[in-house]
Structure formats: C-alpha cells, structure tokens
Scaffold this active site. Structure first.
Site, PDB file in Angstrom:
ATOM      1  N   ARG A 157      -3.888   6.364   0.426  1.00  0.00           N
ATOM      2  CA  ARG A 157      -4.547   7.568   1.250  1.00  0.00           C
ATOM      3  C   ARG A 157      -3.657   8.342   1.881  1.00  0.00           C
ATOM      4  NH1 ARG A 157      -9.870   4.763   2.909  1.00  0.00           N
ATOM      5  NH2 ARG A 157      -8.185   3.248   3.268  1.00  0.00           N
ATOM      6  N   ASP A 200      -6.288  -3.903  -7.507  1.00  0.00           N
ATOM      7  CA  ASP A 200      -7.001  -4.474  -6.357  1.00  0.00           C
ATOM      8  C   ASP A 200      -7.081  -6.075  -6.264  1.00  0.00           C
ATOM      9  OD1 ASP A 200      -8.081  -3.557  -3.608  1.00  0.00           O
ATOM     10  OD2 ASP A 200      -9.576  -5.168  -4.194  1.00  0.00           O
ATOM     11  N   ARG A 216       0.794  -1.341  -0.037  1.00  0.00           N
ATOM     12  CA  ARG A 216       0.120  -0.058  -0.015  1.00  0.00           C
ATOM     13  C   ARG A 216       1.012   1.284   0.070  1.00  0.00           C
ATOM     14  NH1 ARG A 216      -5.415  -1.293   1.771  1.00  0.00           N
ATOM     15  NH2 ARG A 216      -5.732  -3.162   0.348  1.00  0.00           N
ATOM     16  N   TYR A 275     -13.718 -13.483   0.626  1.00  0.00           N
ATOM     17  CA  TYR A 275     -14.543 -12.260   0.158  1.00  0.00           C
ATOM     18  C   TYR A 275     -15.971 -12.708  -0.757  1.00  0.00           C
ATOM     19  CZ  TYR A 275     -11.331  -8.616   1.903  1.00  0.00           C
ATOM     20  OH  TYR A 275     -10.552  -7.734   2.322  1.00  0.00           O
ATOM     21  N   ARG A 288      -8.460  10.996  -5.915  1.00  0.00           N
ATOM     22  CA  ARG A 288      -9.537  10.188  -5.231  1.00  0.00           C
ATOM     23  C   ARG A 288     -10.851  11.156  -5.043  1.00  0.00           C
ATOM     24  NH1 ARG A 288     -12.254   7.669  -4.345  1.00  0.00           N
ATOM     25  NH2 ARG A 288     -12.175   6.325  -2.252  1.00  0.00           N
TER      26      ARG A 288
HETATM   27  O1  CP3 Z   1       0.103  -2.225  -2.239  1.00  0.00           O
HETATM   28  C1  CP3 Z   1      -0.312  -1.282  -3.274  1.00  0.00           C
HETATM   29  O2  CP3 Z   1       0.239   0.068  -3.025  1.00  0.00           O
HETATM   30  C2  CP3 Z   1      -0.863  -1.367  -4.439  1.00  0.00           C
HETATM   31  C3  CP3 Z   1      -2.209  -1.746  -4.500  1.00  0.00           C
HETATM   32  C4  CP3 Z   1      -3.152  -2.434  -3.824  1.00  0.00           C
HETATM   33  C5  CP3 Z   1      -4.407  -2.163  -3.326  1.00  0.00           C
HETATM   34  N1  CP3 Z   1      -5.090  -3.143  -2.690  1.00  0.00           N
HETATM   35  C6  CP3 Z   1      -4.907  -0.732  -3.320  1.00  0.00           C
HETATM   36  C7  CP3 Z   1      -5.983  -0.257  -2.727  1.00  0.00           C
HETATM   37  C8  CP3 Z   1      -2.938  -3.686  -3.371  1.00  0.00           C
HETATM   38  C9  CP3 Z   1      -1.808  -4.766  -3.587  1.00  0.00           C
HETATM   39  C10 CP3 Z   1      -4.096  -4.137  -2.785  1.00  0.00           C
HETATM   40  C11 CP3 Z   1      -4.375  -5.457  -2.436  1.00  0.00           C
HETATM   41  C12 CP3 Z   1      -5.474  -5.969  -1.532  1.00  0.00           C
HETATM   42  N2  CP3 Z   1      -6.876  -5.538  -1.498  1.00  0.00           N
HETATM   43  C13 CP3 Z   1      -5.636  -6.843  -0.364  1.00  0.00           C
HETATM   44  C14 CP3 Z   1      -4.402  -7.737  -0.082  1.00  0.00           C
HETATM   45  C15 CP3 Z   1      -3.390  -6.611   0.663  1.00  0.00           C
HETATM   46  C16 CP3 Z   1      -3.769  -6.564   2.129  1.00  0.00           C
HETATM   47  O3  CP3 Z   1      -4.214  -5.338   2.389  1.00  0.00           O
HETATM   48  O4  CP3 Z   1      -4.031  -7.478   3.003  1.00  0.00           O
HETATM   49  C17 CP3 Z   1      -7.082  -6.842   0.191  1.00  0.00           C
HETATM   50  C18 CP3 Z   1      -7.381  -7.602   1.245  1.00  0.00           C
HETATM   51  C19 CP3 Z   1      -7.768  -5.879  -0.570  1.00  0.00           C
HETATM   52  C20 CP3 Z   1      -9.018  -5.685  -0.402  1.00  0.00           C
HETATM   53  C21 CP3 Z   1      -9.381  -4.209  -0.159  1.00  0.00           C
HETATM   54  N3  CP3 Z   1      -9.357  -3.346  -1.016  1.00  0.00           N
HETATM   55  C22 CP3 Z   1      -9.266  -3.493   1.125  1.00  0.00           C
HETATM   56  C23 CP3 Z   1      -9.322  -4.352   2.518  1.00  0.00           C
HETATM   57  C24 CP3 Z   1      -9.373  -2.316   0.911  1.00  0.00           C
HETATM   58  C25 CP3 Z   1      -9.338  -1.044   2.044  1.00  0.00           C
HETATM   59  C26 CP3 Z   1     -10.679  -0.445   2.350  1.00  0.00           C
HETATM   60  C27 CP3 Z   1     -10.338   0.972   3.134  1.00  0.00           C
HETATM   61  O5  CP3 Z   1     -11.114   1.808   2.440  1.00  0.00           O
HETATM   62  O6  CP3 Z   1      -9.631   1.192   3.972  1.00  0.00           O
HETATM   63  C28 CP3 Z   1      -9.416  -2.187  -0.385  1.00  0.00           C
HETATM   64  C29 CP3 Z   1      -9.591  -0.556  -1.047  1.00  0.00           C
HETATM   65  C30 CP3 Z   1      -8.225  -0.376  -1.490  1.00  0.00           C
HETATM   66  N4  CP3 Z   1      -7.178  -0.971  -2.153  1.00  0.00           N
HETATM   67  C31 CP3 Z   1      -7.342   1.003  -1.431  1.00  0.00           C
HETATM   68  C32 CP3 Z   1      -6.250   0.986  -1.978  1.00  0.00           C
HETATM   69  C33 CP3 Z   1      -5.135   2.004  -2.200  1.00  0.00           C
HETATM   70  C34 CP3 Z   1      -7.939   1.976  -0.714  1.00  0.00           C
HETATM   71  C35 CP3 Z   1      -8.830   2.866  -1.806  1.00  0.00           C
HETATM   72  C36 CP3 Z   1      -9.341   3.922  -1.466  1.00  0.00           C
HETATM   73  O7  CP3 Z   1     -10.394   4.395  -0.814  1.00  0.00           O
HETATM   74  O8  CP3 Z   1      -8.741   5.083  -2.154  1.00  0.00           O
END
Ligand code: CP3
Length: 344
Positions: free
Chosen positions: A27, A72, A23, A147, A36
C-alpha cells in the site's frame, strides 16, 4: 541476470550487498493502491497477470535484487478447506477458528496444482519477465497455526498456547498437517520456477525457548529436511527471536532473517554457520531519510563485508513509507558495499 541475492544465500562473495524488502509490493505504492481500489487483495492473488504485475513493480521502481511472489501466507487454507478473509488494517480473519479434534481431523490435504494453480501460473509468468531471482514463500506451521487457532492476529496467542500446553497431541496433529501442506506447497512453487523460498514464522517469538524446542522444532526439522531436497536456498524468518536464534538455526535454513531488536553481529554470532538477512527497523523510514541512512550504514559496518549478508528490513514495509526513501536506501546499500575494482 542479477544473481547477487542467490550468491549471498550461498555465502559466496558478491559485488555489492544484495537488498530487497519484505512487503516491497503494497500500500505504500500509489500504483498498488489504484489496483486495490478495483480488486480485493485475494482477487489480486487469484489473477496471475495482476499478481505478476504487482510482484514486478517494486523491482523496476526500487532497483532491488530480488522479487518476492505477491501472495499471502493464508492462501493454502483454501486447499485445507478453511474459509478466511483478509481485512484491511486487521489481516487474516477466520470465521470459525480451529480448536477441536474434529476440526483438525477435517482439514484436507493440500493439492497445490488444483487448489492453488493460480499461484503456480503467476510464478511462471513472473519468471518469463524478471531479471532478478524470484523468492517464493510460505507461512511456517507455527505462525499459520496461530491464525487458525486464534481466528485472527493476536499479540499473546492465548488459544494457541492453550492448545500447545493443554492438548499436546492435538497440537502435534495440527502441526503435522500444516508441515505436510507447507512441504507440498513449496515443492510446487519450486517446480513452477521460484529460485529461493522464505518461511515466515512471524509470531514464533511469542514462545519460550523450551516450548519452541519441544512443540515446534521437530516439525521444522522435518520441514527443512524435505526442503533441502529441492535444491534452492531457504530463508528462515521470525520476529522477536533473539532468544530463539540458536534453536531456529538448528531447525534449519541457509539464511536466518532477524528483526531490529538484536544487533546484526550479535544475531550472527548466535546462528553460527548460516547467512543472515536484515535488519533495519521499518519505522525508521518514516523519519527524515538521513536517520534511516545512518542506521543502514551502521548495519553494513556491523556486517563488515562478511559473505552471506542480505540487507532487508526487520519486518515488512509500512504503508506510510515514502517510496523515495526505499529507492534511496537501495542505492545507499549498493554504493556503500561496492567492491573495489578487481574483486568479484
Ligand atoms: O512481501 C511481499 O511483498 C510479498 C507479499 C506478502 C503479503 N503477505 C502481501 C500482503 C507476503 C510475503 C505476506 C506474508 C504474510 N501475510 C505474513 C508474514 C509476513 C509478516 O508480515 O510477518 C503474515 C503474518 C501475513 C498475514 C497478513 N496478511 C497480514 C498481517 C496482513 C496485513 C493486514 C493489513 O491490512 O495491514 C495481510 C494482508 C496483506 N498481505 C497485504 C499485503 C500487501 C495488505 C493487503 C491490502 O490491504 O492491500
């Protein structure tokens, strides 16, 4: 081209310990928040130019040794025909969770070029610009299944465990479909140009070792067998996996990613002959910087310069993290592990 990340994946000596952050695009960055405000998370993923911009921003700002594709783990669901949304603060949400034979049988095979062409185009754009290796990724079948079955993130995974234990044949069909999709997706990412891939099995730590061995490991072994033919290093990541590490390592992966709930050297002893990635607690970066700095120095001392350590957090960067703490952490890891003159 800075290749210390790829060298560490192969457990070759490096001039400094490579470092990147899960990540690292997100944000905590004001530039990301500004984007965003105008685009949803999925719009960013679907627009190759924006995706490339977001992927490369932390590389410039932080000085990390690898870029990770901005995407994602849910994106392949587009191809499988499962509608979903990503809700801020909650994560992925699936309106109608997949819990029956009919729903599993209706999943479509993934066709990466037609279903996810925008991801492949973003990879090509990033490769044209990046001076560090690009990591592609996918969710591991168990974590994506969780999921699909729960409909959203869940700590205890009640419906997932109900299917795994109560309908094992259905569970195996779902895992097989997801394994096929993951192989096709990662093959396409490598063809488009990613130089390493990470499998995120973020929630697999919810399982007992015997259940992992029976219900997950055979699928993971098939997955890693297929990925070996792609010729790029594979990182195998999970959280809460202290009790699963020997089995995860037997499933496969050139590098095993671990969280902070286990000492790095203990984890390394359990996985044996593989590289290791981790494992600073991301919450430490919310304290004064010196707190995280001291913990990072302890991790580096614990790794003791053994080839094959990639410094990372134990899980993703939190949105409240001061960007400057990440920048200083990269600098610390590099300075602290600089080889004396004469060494490679
Ligand atoms: O690591 C990176 O910078 C690459 C981008 C990346 C994202 N998601 C961007 C993202 C990666 C590798 C993921 C993988 C992902 N997505 C996982 C496995 C990694 C982990 O965290 O365990 C999982 C479980 C997800 C599912 C998911 N998508 C979650 C739990 C969330 C967060 C929700 C939140 O608002 O906190 C997302 C959304 C997400 N994916 C965001 C980002 C940058 C936040 C999106 C936003 O609101 O801008």
């Amino acid at each position: 081209m800075n290749d210390r990340f790829l060298r560490a994946c192969r457990r070759e000596p490096t001039d400094r310990t490579p470092v990147w952050f899960m990540r690292q695009a997100g944000r905590y960055q004001s530039e990301y928040r500004a984007l965003r405000a105008r685009h949803s998370m999925l719009e960013l993923c679907r627009t190759p130019e924006l995706c490339a911009q977001v992927t490369l921003l932390p590389v410039e700002q932080l000085g990390v040794d690898a870029a990770i594709l901005f995407a994602d783990i849910m994106l392949p669901l587009i191809g499988l025909g499962v509608p979903f949304d990503i809700v801020e603060g909650t994560g992925p949400v699936i309106g109608e969770p997949i819990r029956t034979d009919a729903r599993v049988d209706a999943l479509r095979p993934l066709e990466p070029e037609s279903d996810l062409g925008f991801v492949l185009e973003a990879i090509r754009l990033i490769r044209g610009e990046a001076r560090v290796p690009l990591i592609g990724f996918a969710g591991a079948p168990f974590t994506v299944a969780s999921y699909l079955i729960e409909g959203r993130g869940s700590r205890d995974l009640p419906h997932t465990k109900a299917m795994l234990h109560g309908a094992p044949a259905l569970w195996d069909r779902l895992m097989s479909r997801l394994t096929d999709a993951t192989i096709a997706y990662l093959q396409a990412q490598v063809t488009a140009g990613v130089q390493a891939v990470q499998l995120f099995d973020s929630w697999v730590g919810a399982l007992a070792p015997c259940d992992y061995a029976l219900a997950v490991m055979p699928h993971m072994q098939r997955l890693f067998g297929a990925l070996a033919a792609l010729g790029v290093p594979v990182i195998h990541f999970g959280t809460g996996t202290a009790g699963l590490l020997p089995l995860m390592a037997r499933s496969g992966g050139d590098v095993i990613g671990v969280d902070w709930r286990i000492r790095l050297s203990d984890a390394w002893a359990r996985i044996g002959d593989a590289g290791i990635q981790g494992n600073l607690d991301p919450w430490m970066l919310l304290a004064p910087f010196e707190v995280a700095a001291e913990a990072a120095r302890e991790i580096l001392a614990d790794a003791a310069g053994r080839p094959g350590h990639i410094f990372n957090l134990g899980h993703g960067v939190l949105p409240q993290t001061p960007p400057d703490h990440l920048r200083r952490l990269v600098e610390l890891v590099h300075k602290h592990t600089q080889a004396p003159p004469g060494r490679p």
